[in-house]
Scaffold this active site. Sequence first.
Site, PDB file in Angstrom:
ATOM      1  N   ASP A 467      35.483  37.027  32.349  1.00  0.00           N
ATOM      2  CA  ASP A 467      35.784  36.751  33.753  1.00  0.00           C
ATOM      3  C   ASP A 467      37.178  37.275  34.092  1.00  0.00           C
ATOM      4  O   ASP A 467      37.971  37.608  33.209  1.00  0.00           O
ATOM      5  CB  ASP A 467      35.713  35.235  33.986  1.00  0.00           C
ATOM      6  CG  ASP A 467      35.632  34.867  35.464  1.00  0.00           C
ATOM      7  OD1 ASP A 467      35.266  35.737  36.285  1.00  0.00           O
ATOM      8  OD2 ASP A 467      35.928  33.712  35.798  1.00  0.00           O
ATOM      9  N   GLU A 470      39.060  42.244  36.673  1.00  0.00           N
ATOM     10  CA  GLU A 470      39.129  43.386  37.608  1.00  0.00           C
ATOM     11  C   GLU A 470      40.370  44.300  37.382  1.00  0.00           C
ATOM     12  O   GLU A 470      40.269  45.458  37.760  1.00  0.00           O
ATOM     13  CB  GLU A 470      39.152  42.884  39.063  1.00  0.00           C
ATOM     14  CG  GLU A 470      37.841  42.316  39.531  1.00  0.00           C
ATOM     15  CD  GLU A 470      37.486  41.004  38.830  1.00  0.00           C
ATOM     16  OE1 GLU A 470      36.292  40.801  38.543  1.00  0.00           O
ATOM     17  OE2 GLU A 470      38.385  40.208  38.546  1.00  0.00           O
ATOM     18  N   ASP A 641      31.056  34.867  42.415  1.00  0.00           N
ATOM     19  CA  ASP A 641      31.218  33.545  43.029  1.00  0.00           C
ATOM     20  C   ASP A 641      30.554  33.479  44.401  1.00  0.00           C
ATOM     21  O   ASP A 641      31.211  33.541  45.438  1.00  0.00           O
ATOM     22  CB  ASP A 641      32.695  33.204  43.131  1.00  0.00           C
ATOM     23  CG  ASP A 641      33.327  33.081  41.756  1.00  0.00           C
ATOM     24  OD1 ASP A 641      34.562  33.054  41.673  1.00  0.00           O
ATOM     25  OD2 ASP A 641      32.589  33.008  40.763  1.00  0.00           O
TER      26      ASP A 641
END
Length: 961
Positions: A467, A470, A641
């Site tokens: 997670d 990016e 999300d």
Amino acid sequence: MQLKRAFFQAFAWSSLFDLVSGAPVSSKNSSSSQTSASALPSVADWATWGVAQVPNVLNATAADANSLAKGYRVVKSHYTQNGLEAKLKLINETNIYGYDFDSLTLKVEYQSDNRLNVHIEPTDLSDVYVLPEHLAFKPKAESEFYSFSNADLVFTYEKDPFTFTILRASSGEELFSTAGNPLVFSNQFIQLNTSLPLNHTITGLGESIHGFVQEPGSVKTLFANDAGDPIDGNIYGTHPFYIDQRYDTNTTHGVYWRTSAAQEVIIEEEALTWRALSGVVDLYFFSGPTVKEVISQYVHEIGLPGFQPYWSLGYHQCRWGYSTIQELDEVVKTFKKFEIPLETIWSDIDYMDSYKDFTTDPHRYPAKEFKKFLDTIHDDHQHYVPIVDAAIYVPNPNNASDNYTVFESGNSSETFLRNPDGSLYIGAVWPGYTVFPDFFANSTQEWWTESFAEWYKTIEFDGIWLDMNEVSSFCVGSCGSENYTQNPVHPPFVVGSSPTSYPEGFSKSNKTEYHSIESSISASSASVAKTASSSSTATSTSSATLDSKNTLETGVGNINYPPYAIYNWQGNYDIATHDVSPNATHADGTLEYDVHNLYGYTQTNATYNALLEIQPNKRPFIITRSTFAGSGQWAGHWGGDNNADWQWMYFSIPQALSFGIFGIPFFGVDTCGFNGNSDSELCSRWTQLSSFFPFYRNHNVLGAISQEPYVWSDVTEAAKTSIGIRYSLLPYYYTLLQEAHTTGLPILRALSWQFPEDRSLRAADRQFFVGDALIVTPVLEPLVDTVKGVFPGSGETEVYYDWYTQEAQDFEAGFNETLDAPLGHIPLHVRGGHILPLQEPGYTIHDSRKNPFSLIVALDLDGYASGKLYLDDGESVNITESLYVDFIAEGHSLTSAAYGNFNASQPLANITILGVDSKPSNVTFLGEEIDFSFANNTLLVTDLEDYTTGGAFAEEFVLTW
């Protein structure tokens, strides 16, 4: 996990112009895992402020490169053994968004009969980033010499000004043409334009939450961004590939720009404009001519999907908020109590010691109890997957107890991103001020592997969830460089507040509960509106003084704020906001500016290698958030999300179909929604929809109400029904996994791919096929008990059978059929012409694999059907034993022929044949007459176990009727 857009808007009135720095906020230092969040200092608000931008696509005064640029001319050219090379000279310097390159080199390469490469780069590559082959696969010519007469694609060009066109050889159709538009090639801005046919059908170009087709007016920003599933905004992944499906000619082609640069694509009525902020032009054209062929051709070149382990197809449960090992254990036991199959239990960041990677909280997740829990679920053939974030905590040097060996070992081996001056780049994520592993550094793979290996000695995980890669940072720039002595610090926002949002229709379907919380919902809505209003005003005020139209250092090389501002979905559109800044520097000198989109890709690759080192020859199971072209080689992806509302349930379908295009077929979303509160109706419908996605997981946010399927009785029953169907279909799904792994074909398929001549299906994204045999028609709105669906070719070339009644349906081609869909029922149909291998479902995948097989034979209108089955041990990387089975039904006979050496010892229990015209006089199996039943054109043969004691497919069999 991320902040909502409103948070960033609230701070858009302030800005910083490069690296964030300033005086430390005075506070008491503490590193204890038991320190309450409220006792910790917080990352300063100012550290989150970025420069307020006006994206060029929203700026009416921005320079139009297409009208101002003059382009290039060809000054020299020659043919090569497999194409063409030429020199291009700038016609007139304009320096619109950066400085123009004076001289370019063009190389055209016919790489195969169906693939052509157009590569354009500056002649002088001194300050140009060219994506190296060792990072991302670069398609190569299949031979040194190419016979041009075999080419499906043809390159033509005009010399002055230089433009080029790609034609389909068989028809002369223009597939890509820059005619009439200048090539713009600057150090921080590259632009290509191609014409498109009117009423075009463009798909791909992700990642974003959007309908399946990219309609005119779409702006696709290709820049990895930690934003929680905004509609039409850029989010976690970057996939610079599109498919152009043309109904007038019934052909399809694909275009891939191999680059890691930040990009923006504008879709217009008859044109596509493609821009990049760095790099070179490296275009690959795939001729198809069908959609499936284009996908397969593309995915073969970027890397075929990794083969997921068999157990990955089970039901997965997670939430942010399982705060103790006892709570996690209770969830597993409650699933068992309600007899809801549970394959894998997951942990969000709750298990960590102060949110630090490769740690467990000694009080809430003590090692002894954690091990006991894992031993128990492993003994029951269940699995465990924890989350790992990209950021690594920086210990406080002023606190002797705040030691963190993961950081110390990584820092000593120089594995972290740097500032331009060589100092550590220190941002902020969940544990406080953090550094970020540099997967370009030579030492990082060894350090990353050792970190996982040491952790595995304590926590025997079965897979990893990546997670925040990016890569995300909660502050702008190296905000911790002068402030990390405050660690640990709290994120610069409230964590774990209770959402008051509920799905559309909640006020009607849950009237009593709604009235009891109505005042809370109203207050929350008013607060959000006030915040949005004030932030809007603040942004407007700041725009006049903070260079919001980005004229700073035009043409000189502004890295953090390039002269062309892309439409980056953050509150102020700053590409440094909520991301590691573009001037962060990798070990080889590469700037994050050029390779930002590769961070999750490189981390996923390193994690795959680490897991292989820990458990050699066991397929690594990885779900990652940030992806790039080729990430599917190592991992699956979840949709990020999303929100607990109906429209995000709908958007999961086009998102899944798009990731099939991108070569990441193992995809799913947070079932029942992540942000906000779900309710029984939404969760019931979503639980059944997700049961047909390859990756099937329920997950929600800290503070929201619980949404495990046992919370509501309606959802419990819906889950049991749809999981029962899914588990019975496991042999079919696993066969599709293997097909994706070897061919690149997606598991979920759009109706328009299955029936490419039917224009009415071009944007159909509320239904989907699983493989070629099953069509799913979910309910995607509240308070209804029917749903409409189309069944292409029905009554003409196709027949569809209801999964539940097994009866042929009297559907009409081109007609929107109304299907009964009471709560707890999801319409599912089998397409005639296909044979489905099934297995009796058990509580776990392990249990299911021990049960007898069966077959559903769905005859087409001509009495024909075919199918296949693939089996192996379900986990080996190097597969030495496998089984392939082919099924063919025609002329009142069903044949099964197997080859391979994997021992599938489970017997065959029954065979169901749909669409039999009339009751047969007798049925034989392996030459022996056997009992059967017949009703509603369905032939059912049972009790075949005694005939297949050596295994259902141990020998060829023939069934006749």
